[in-house]
Design a protein around this motif. Sequence first.
Motif, PDB file in Angstrom:
ATOM      1  N   CYS A  75      13.654  -1.981   2.675  1.00 53.29           N
ATOM      2  CA  CYS A  75      13.323  -1.441   3.999  1.00 53.29           C
ATOM      3  C   CYS A  75      11.881  -1.705   4.398  1.00 53.29           C
ATOM      4  O   CYS A  75      11.578  -1.773   5.593  1.00 53.29           O
ATOM      5  CB  CYS A  75      13.594   0.060   4.031  1.00 53.29           C
ATOM      6  SG  CYS A  75      15.337   0.494   3.848  1.00 53.29           S
ATOM      7  N   ALA A  76      10.980  -1.828   3.433  1.00 52.26           N
ATOM      8  CA  ALA A  76       9.573  -2.065   3.746  1.00 52.26           C
ATOM      9  C   ALA A  76       8.874  -2.635   2.523  1.00 52.26           C
ATOM     10  O   ALA A  76       9.199  -2.287   1.383  1.00 52.26           O
ATOM     11  CB  ALA A  76       8.885  -0.775   4.184  1.00 52.26           C
ATOM     12  N   VAL A  77       7.906  -3.518   2.778  1.00 48.60           N
ATOM     13  CA  VAL A  77       7.049  -4.094   1.735  1.00 48.60           C
ATOM     14  C   VAL A  77       5.626  -4.099   2.271  1.00 48.60           C
ATOM     15  O   VAL A  77       5.397  -4.495   3.423  1.00 48.60           O
ATOM     16  CB  VAL A  77       7.458  -5.538   1.378  1.00 48.60           C
ATOM     17  CG1 VAL A  77       6.570  -6.087   0.260  1.00 48.60           C
ATOM     18  CG2 VAL A  77       8.931  -5.617   0.985  1.00 48.60           C
ATOM     19  N   ALA A  78       4.669  -3.660   1.465  1.00 53.51           N
ATOM     20  CA  ALA A  78       3.279  -3.590   1.924  1.00 53.51           C
ATOM     21  C   ALA A  78       2.333  -3.832   0.758  1.00 53.51           C
ATOM     22  O   ALA A  78       2.724  -3.716  -0.407  1.00 53.51           O
ATOM     23  CB  ALA A  78       2.997  -2.223   2.546  1.00 53.51           C
ATOM     24  N   PHE A  79       1.092  -4.180   1.076  1.00 51.25           N
ATOM     25  CA  PHE A  79       0.055  -4.296   0.052  1.00 51.25           C
ATOM     26  C   PHE A  79      -1.206  -3.596   0.531  1.00 51.25           C
ATOM     27  O   PHE A  79      -1.379  -3.331   1.721  1.00 51.25           O
ATOM     28  CB  PHE A  79      -0.215  -5.753  -0.335  1.00 51.25           C
ATOM     29  CG  PHE A  79      -0.617  -6.672   0.800  1.00 51.25           C
ATOM     30  CD1 PHE A  79      -1.880  -6.634   1.359  1.00 51.25           C
ATOM     31  CD2 PHE A  79       0.285  -7.614   1.285  1.00 51.25           C
ATOM     32  CE1 PHE A  79      -2.258  -7.489   2.384  1.00 51.25           C
ATOM     33  CE2 PHE A  79      -0.069  -8.486   2.308  1.00 51.25           C
ATOM     34  CZ  PHE A  79      -1.351  -8.426   2.865  1.00 51.25           C
ATOM     35  N   THR A  80      -2.109  -3.306  -0.419  1.00 48.48           N
ATOM     36  CA  THR A  80      -3.298  -2.517  -0.083  1.00 48.48           C
ATOM     37  C   THR A  80      -4.530  -3.349   0.218  1.00 48.48           C
ATOM     38  O   THR A  80      -5.479  -2.854   0.819  1.00 48.48           O
ATOM     39  CB  THR A  80      -3.648  -1.540  -1.221  1.00 48.48           C
ATOM     40  OG1 THR A  80      -3.962  -2.290  -2.405  1.00 48.48           O
ATOM     41  CG2 THR A  80      -2.501  -0.582  -1.497  1.00 48.48           C
ATOM     42  N   GLY A  81      -4.573  -4.599  -0.211  1.00 47.87           N
ATOM     43  CA  GLY A  81      -5.742  -5.428   0.004  1.00 47.87           C
ATOM     44  C   GLY A  81      -5.878  -5.906   1.438  1.00 47.87           C
ATOM     45  O   GLY A  81      -4.986  -5.702   2.271  1.00 47.87           O
TER      46      GLY A  81
END
Length: 256
Positions: A75-81
Amino acid sequence: MTAPTRSVALTIAALLMSTSLTVQAASPAAAQSECATLPTHAQLRDALLAARKADNAGFNLDMWGAVVSRSGTVCAVAFTGKELGDQWPGSRAISAQKAYTANAFSLPGLALATANLYSAVQPGGSLFGLQESNPVNTAVAMQGPVKAWGQPNDPLVGQRMGGINVFGGGLALYDSKGALLGAVGVSGDSSCADHAIAWRTRNNLKLDHVPGGVGPGGVDQIAYQGDWKQPHCIQADLEDAVVRTLPATRIKQMSR
């Protein structure tokens, strides 16, 4: 092996013998419906960023996070950089794999973190071979365009990538009524830090109304001893201290 341990092992074995979660694409309409009650890309990224900033006794690296629905659809993919290459590229697929695993082997009454599976899948363990089930669909995992990875239109969204991961970083998601919605997976640091960051991320999303588990406190907490343990990663005393400071899971609201 204790009676509760045998019971959990038999439950997982029964799941493996039944129909597995299919690794394929969900239809756009179905994916949208499945993901409606789960965090958006922005919500996942905000929760992940806040969790990553805490002291998690790892290498203090940027992270990937993924959320899957109850069917295993991403449903969702994210990164912090700030940039795609600020975190390990390989951890994108691992985060989705962890989410898939935690969802696939959690139930409305029993949550299993990926960290809880480590010992049982070792040679001679009660679940040896589990990690070979539900293989990753590599075509889905590596699909481009790469510039969309970690964005709201990440090619994984709406897909079932599959994969089994058996170290820290994957946790099932339960809403305030105790409904099992899916899972979150986090990757990019030591697996011990991954678990802590996943735990904080889930807490930030307020989807930690966990019904029960095999870890400390009777929930899906990471254990460093016992039947459902995983090894320490870097410095045992610091990692033990982090576990003690992690927020308690919430209690589900009772129906009136």
